[in-house]
Design a protein around this motif. Structure first.
Motif, mmCIF file in Angstrom:
data_model
loop_
_atom_site.group_PDB
_atom_site.id
_atom_site.type_symbol
_atom_site.label_atom_id
_atom_site.label_comp_id
_atom_site.label_asym_id
_atom_site.label_seq_id
_atom_site.Cartn_x
_atom_site.Cartn_y
_atom_site.Cartn_z
ATOM 1 N N ILE A 34 0.914 -1.206 -0.001
ATOM 2 C CA ILE A 34 0.042 -0.007 0.134
ATOM 3 C C ILE A 34 0.788 1.318 0.125
ATOM 4 O O ILE A 34 0.651 2.154 -0.691
ATOM 5 C CB ILE A 34 -1.084 0.109 1.267
ATOM 6 C CG1 ILE A 34 -2.267 -1.043 1.098
ATOM 7 C CG2 ILE A 34 -1.713 1.353 1.468
ATOM 8 C CD1 ILE A 34 -3.011 -1.403 2.141
ATOM 9 N N VAL A 35 2.004 1.316 0.718
ATOM 10 C CA VAL A 35 2.694 2.302 0.788
ATOM 11 C C VAL A 35 3.532 2.680 -0.474
ATOM 12 O O VAL A 35 3.582 3.633 -1.007
ATOM 13 C CB VAL A 35 3.839 2.066 2.008
ATOM 14 C CG1 VAL A 35 5.073 3.051 1.911
ATOM 15 C CG2 VAL A 35 3.175 2.264 3.377
ATOM 16 N N ALA A 36 3.626 1.461 -1.394
ATOM 17 C CA ALA A 36 4.518 1.700 -2.575
ATOM 18 C C ALA A 36 3.368 2.194 -3.496
ATOM 19 O O ALA A 36 3.722 3.336 -4.109
ATOM 20 C CB ALA A 36 4.858 0.401 -3.094
ATOM 21 N N ARG A 37 2.091 1.753 -3.779
ATOM 22 C CA ARG A 37 1.176 2.255 -4.476
ATOM 23 C C ARG A 37 0.989 3.747 -4.022
ATOM 24 O O ARG A 37 0.510 4.522 -5.012
ATOM 25 C CB ARG A 37 -0.036 1.492 -4.310
ATOM 26 C CG ARG A 37 0.044 -0.098 -4.794
ATOM 27 C CD ARG A 37 -0.093 0.035 -6.389
ATOM 28 N NE ARG A 37 0.399 -1.298 -6.823
ATOM 29 C CZ ARG A 37 -0.839 -2.035 -7.266
ATOM 30 N NH1 ARG A 37 -1.988 -1.471 -7.434
ATOM 31 N NH2 ARG A 37 -0.716 -3.270 -7.707
ATOM 32 N N SER A 38 0.840 3.930 -2.818
ATOM 33 C CA SER A 38 0.383 5.227 -2.316
ATOM 34 C C SER A 38 1.675 6.436 -2.913
ATOM 35 O O SER A 38 1.383 7.712 -3.003
ATOM 36 C CB SER A 38 0.285 5.533 -0.800
ATOM 37 O OG SER A 38 -0.397 4.710 -0.399
ATOM 38 N N GLU A 39 2.919 5.909 -2.719
ATOM 39 C CA GLU A 39 4.012 6.760 -3.393
ATOM 40 C C GLU A 39 3.743 7.061 -4.778
ATOM 41 O O GLU A 39 3.982 8.130 -5.410
ATOM 42 C CB GLU A 39 5.301 6.071 -3.307
ATOM 43 C CG GLU A 39 5.682 6.073 -1.729
ATOM 44 C CD GLU A 39 5.952 7.426 -1.255
ATOM 45 O OE1 GLU A 39 6.715 8.271 -1.655
ATOM 46 O OE2 GLU A 39 5.157 7.846 -0.337
ATOM 47 N N GLU A 40 3.149 6.033 -5.720
ATOM 48 C CA GLU A 40 2.935 6.270 -7.000
ATOM 49 C C GLU A 40 1.770 6.979 -7.410
ATOM 50 O O GLU A 40 1.777 7.918 -8.230
ATOM 51 C CB GLU A 40 2.714 4.910 -7.661
ATOM 52 C CG GLU A 40 3.878 3.842 -7.492
ATOM 53 C CD GLU A 40 3.569 2.723 -8.117
ATOM 54 O OE1 GLU A 40 2.343 2.499 -8.405
ATOM 55 O OE2 GLU A 40 4.333 1.726 -7.783
ATOM 56 N N GLY A 62 -7.035 4.845 -4.496
ATOM 57 C CA GLY A 62 -6.349 4.712 -5.853
ATOM 58 C C GLY A 62 -5.294 3.620 -5.791
ATOM 59 O O GLY A 62 -4.429 3.597 -6.426
ATOM 60 N N ILE A 63 -5.378 2.818 -4.770
ATOM 61 C CA ILE A 63 -4.557 1.488 -4.536
ATOM 62 C C ILE A 63 -4.721 0.610 -5.924
ATOM 63 O O ILE A 63 -3.621 0.220 -6.302
ATOM 64 C CB ILE A 63 -4.586 0.959 -3.295
ATOM 65 C CG1 ILE A 63 -4.473 2.032 -2.168
ATOM 66 C CG2 ILE A 63 -3.742 -0.250 -3.355
ATOM 67 C CD1 ILE A 63 -3.102 2.682 -2.028
ATOM 68 N N ILE A 64 -6.047 0.433 -6.287
ATOM 69 C CA ILE A 64 -6.133 -0.383 -7.372
ATOM 70 C C ILE A 64 -7.121 0.150 -8.329
ATOM 71 O O ILE A 64 -8.019 1.051 -7.984
ATOM 72 C CB ILE A 64 -6.849 -1.721 -7.027
ATOM 73 C CG1 ILE A 64 -8.163 -1.629 -6.128
ATOM 74 C CG2 ILE A 64 -5.849 -2.699 -6.169
ATOM 75 C CD1 ILE A 64 -8.828 -2.791 -5.923
ATOM 76 N N PRO A 65 -6.958 0.093 -9.660
ATOM 77 C CA PRO A 65 -7.721 0.850 -10.660
ATOM 78 C C PRO A 65 -9.212 0.471 -10.934
ATOM 79 O O PRO A 65 -10.096 0.988 -11.183
ATOM 80 C CB PRO A 65 -6.960 0.772 -12.151
ATOM 81 C CG PRO A 65 -6.144 -0.342 -11.824
ATOM 82 C CD PRO A 65 -5.965 -0.433 -10.271
ATOM 83 N N ASP A 66 -9.167 -0.875 -10.426
ATOM 84 C CA ASP A 66 -10.803 -1.545 -10.840
ATOM 85 C C ASP A 66 -10.522 -2.682 -9.799
ATOM 86 O O ASP A 66 -9.814 -3.128 -9.397
ATOM 87 C CB ASP A 66 -10.623 -2.258 -12.250
ATOM 88 C CG ASP A 66 -12.068 -2.538 -12.623
ATOM 89 O OD1 ASP A 66 -12.476 -3.865 -12.409
ATOM 90 O OD2 ASP A 66 -12.758 -1.902 -13.053
ATOM 91 N N ALA A 67 -12.027 -3.025 -9.432
ATOM 92 C CA ALA A 67 -12.258 -4.067 -8.446
ATOM 93 C C ALA A 67 -11.652 -5.379 -9.081
ATOM 94 O O ALA A 67 -11.276 -6.195 -8.076
ATOM 95 C CB ALA A 67 -13.718 -4.334 -8.164
#
Length: 249
Positions: free
Chosen positions: A18-24, A122-127
């Motif tokens: 989650i931290v990695a995706r949050s940075e992106e 915004g961690i994943i773009p789609d379910a």
């Protein structure tokens, strides 16, 4: 390893992802979540408030982990030694990721609120991307919990594991005394791979442990440092001997 310990490991693996995706993608989407999400950011970096992020991760980890099958929640090295099929199901080698069918079976019971929260932040773009997001998280988790115990020599501590004195020499104590190894295996008290597990103790604490119980009792009841340190007599001893310091020459 208990399910609580496994949960802590899973939470850390999920947090890393989650931290990695949050940075992106530091900015949340406008979609309103159905559950907790992180909304406060720091003015200087635009990153999520660390305390709220921790709460967010804890919520997602708890909801996700408890939806997994019990064998996955309690997975560990010992379990895989008794049932090798667990490795094939949950922890194939690094070059063989979990099949999509397995990922879907594991992610289907996860509450919709988890998916909604990941989408909102915004961690994943789609379910439909939930299995792909969790695939590396699960791989890291299963790799960690099924790792074989380290070679005893590599576990050497800097301080006595009972009294915590760090200025005196240490020796290793076989948590399952060598004199009863054959009996332990014959009686099925422990798996063979556990026989050479050790604790690093000062000589005084090492001697105390052998005075407090027989070899068989140590093997059956007091075969981890944590178990030994739960005893009231050990705690009293540790408080006393921990104040004993050598005189300077």
């Amino acid at each position: 390893m208990t399910s609580d310990e496994n949960y802590a490991i899973f939470r850390e693996c999920l947090s890393n992802a989650i931290v990695a995706r949050s940075e992106e993608k530091p900015k949340p989407t406008k979609r309103k979540p159905k559950s907790k999400r992180v909304t406060t950011t720091t003015a200087s970096t635009g990153r999520s408030n660390p305390e709220e992020l921790a709460e967010f991760v804890d919520y997602l980890a708890s909801e996700t982990f408890t939806s997994f099958p019990k064998p996955l929640q309690t997975l560990n090295y010992a379990a895989t030694q008794h049932d090798p099929t667990l490795l094939k199901i949950y922890a194939p080698d690094a070059d063989t990721p979990l099949p999509r069918s397995t990922l879907e079976l594991l992610t289907t019971p996860i509450p919709v609120s988890v998916t909604d929260s990941l989408l909102a932040y915004g961690i994943i773009p789609d379910a439909a991307d939930l299995p792909d997001f969790l695939a590396p998280v699960l791989a890291e988790y299963t790799s960690s919990v099924t790792a074989a115990p380290p070679v005893w020599a590599s576990t050497r501590a800097d301080a006595c594991e009972i009294c915590e004195r760090d200025w005196i020499p240490l020796s290793y104590h076989h948590l399952i005394p060598r004199g009863v190894h054959a009996k332990v295996v014959k009686k099925g008290w422990h798996d063979e791979w556990m026989l050479n597990s050790v604790a690093w103790l000062c000589r005084a604490c090492h001697s105390f442990v052998h005075r407090m119980a027989s070899n068989e009792e140590l093997a059956r009841e007091w075969f981890t440092v944590e178990r030994i340190c739960e005893r009231e007599d050990v705690q009293d001893w540790a408080r006393w001997v921990g104040r004993v310091r050598w005189k300077a020459r």
